[in-house]
Design an enzyme around this catalytic site. Structure first.
Site, mmCIF file in Angstrom:
data_model
loop_
_atom_site.group_PDB
_atom_site.id
_atom_site.type_symbol
_atom_site.label_atom_id
_atom_site.label_comp_id
_atom_site.label_asym_id
_atom_site.label_seq_id
_atom_site.Cartn_x
_atom_site.Cartn_y
_atom_site.Cartn_z
ATOM 1 N N CYS A 196 -4.854 -4.961 4.219
ATOM 2 C CA CYS A 196 -3.679 -4.087 4.077
ATOM 3 C C CYS A 196 -3.765 -2.887 5.040
ATOM 4 O O CYS A 196 -4.692 -2.084 4.971
ATOM 5 C CB CYS A 196 -3.558 -3.567 2.646
ATOM 6 S SG CYS A 196 -2.193 -2.394 2.473
ATOM 7 N N VAL B 115 -0.927 -1.923 -3.231
ATOM 8 C CA VAL B 115 -2.077 -1.151 -2.784
ATOM 9 C C VAL B 115 -1.611 -0.339 -1.573
ATOM 10 O O VAL B 115 -0.643 -0.724 -0.918
ATOM 11 C CB VAL B 115 -3.260 -2.085 -2.389
ATOM 12 C CG1 VAL B 115 -3.814 -2.787 -3.586
ATOM 13 C CG2 VAL B 115 -2.895 -3.063 -1.284
HETATM 14 N N1 GSH Z 1 4.786 2.250 0.873
HETATM 15 C C1 GSH Z 1 3.540 1.678 0.449
HETATM 16 C C2 GSH Z 1 3.417 0.288 1.033
HETATM 17 C C3 GSH Z 1 2.174 -0.417 0.529
HETATM 18 C C4 GSH Z 1 2.278 -1.925 0.683
HETATM 19 O O1 GSH Z 1 3.300 -2.459 1.132
HETATM 20 N N2 GSH Z 1 1.199 -2.611 0.271
HETATM 21 C C5 GSH Z 1 1.232 -4.055 0.292
HETATM 22 C C6 GSH Z 1 -0.053 -4.628 0.899
HETATM 23 S S1 GSH Z 1 -0.260 -4.154 2.569
HETATM 24 C C7 GSH Z 1 1.236 -4.557 -1.141
HETATM 25 O O2 GSH Z 1 0.542 -4.061 -1.980
HETATM 26 N N3 GSH Z 1 2.030 -5.588 -1.408
HETATM 27 C C8 GSH Z 1 2.056 -6.231 -2.682
HETATM 28 C C9 GSH Z 1 3.432 -6.361 -3.236
HETATM 29 O O3 GSH Z 1 4.384 -5.876 -2.605
HETATM 30 O O4 GSH Z 1 3.540 -6.958 -4.294
HETATM 31 C C10 GSH Z 1 2.377 2.577 0.900
HETATM 32 O O5 GSH Z 1 2.529 3.222 1.952
HETATM 33 O O6 GSH Z 1 1.364 2.654 0.190
#
Ligand code: GSH
Length: 222
Positions: free
Chosen positions: A15, A55
């Site tokens: 990530c 995350v």
């Molecule tokens: N806006 C969030 C974006 C975080 C994000 O998109 N994380 C992804 C992994 S890189 C995630 O957890 N995706 C799982 C999901 O959307 O269910 C941040 O900056 O923390």
């Protein structure tokens, strides 16, 4: 003197939003633990602390903080060296470019997961345009975003460049980065705080992720 807070960062291995938090922690030399979970099988304790199911989450003495930009701001307020500029306008501008990076990461993700050529091309072009636009915000001399000192805004671009590098290496995907962007990328990727911000098998983890997407990228003729 108060006891330092116990920090635990929860992320996925690949990530980029988790990685930016690790870079900030590394640059500040703060003690922390890193817990990797897997996207396919997020544990119940994680669902309970992450309102959006995403995350990274930083646990500060057990209290959860989510949204990576907020995590970065918190770390920068509490731990030295301070990476945001003191000038309010400069700081606000750099916050805006942090947001911009999150948008570019979204375009990169869309490109990597596109199943069809048209979607792939659209995402690739918008990423390339974004990279060109970014150049207008950079200090002319560099090597970092705002000159010779690494700032908080730099921490968020390192994961983007790391992935662009791998895409060039494995898929011959060229984004035609200008000399200034290349200088910035090279300066970021040479930092220990960046090199150690991913797991040792990051490259294979990233390639595995791509394979699992069954995306157009894997079958694309170069
Ligand atoms: N806006 C969030 C974006 C975080 C994000 O998109 N994380 C992804 C992994 S890189 C995630 O957890 N995706 C799982 C999901 O959307 O269910 C941040 O900056 O923390």
């Amino acid at each position: 003197m108060s006891t330092p807070a116990k920090l635990e960062l929860v992320s996925f291995k690949i990530c980029p939003f988790g990685q930016r938090s690790v870079i900030a922690l590394n640059l500040k030399g703060v003690e922390y633990t890193l817990t990797y979970i897997t996207p396919q099988d997020t544990p119940d304790w994680f669902k309970a602390i992450s309102p959006l199911g995403k995350v990274p989450v930083l646990l500060v003495d057990g209290k959860p903080l989510f949204e990576s930009a907020v995590i970065l701001e918190y770390l920068d307020e509490v731990y030295s060296p301070q990476l945001h500029p003191a000038d309010p306008l400069e700081k606000a501008q750099q916050r805006a470019w942090i947001e911009f990076c999150s948008e570019l990461l979204g375009r990169q993700h869309r490109m990597l997961t596109a199943k069809e050529e048209a979607g792939f091309n659209e995402a690739r072009e918008s990423l390339q345009q974004g990279l060109q636009r970014l150049e207008s915000a950079l200090d002319a001399d560099g090597p970092f975003f705002a000159g010779k000192d690494m700032r908080l805004v730099d921490t968020v671009y390192a994961p983007l460049f790391m992935r662009l590098d791998l895409l060039q290496k494995h898929f011959d995907l060229d984004f035609g980065l200008s000399t200034r962007l290349q200088t910035w990328r090279d300066a970021l990727l040479a930092l220990d705080a960046v090199k150690t911000s991913v797991v040792e098998d990051f490259e294979s983890a990233f390639l595995n992720f791509l394979k699992m997407q069954d995306s157009y990228l894997l079958t694309r003729k170069q």
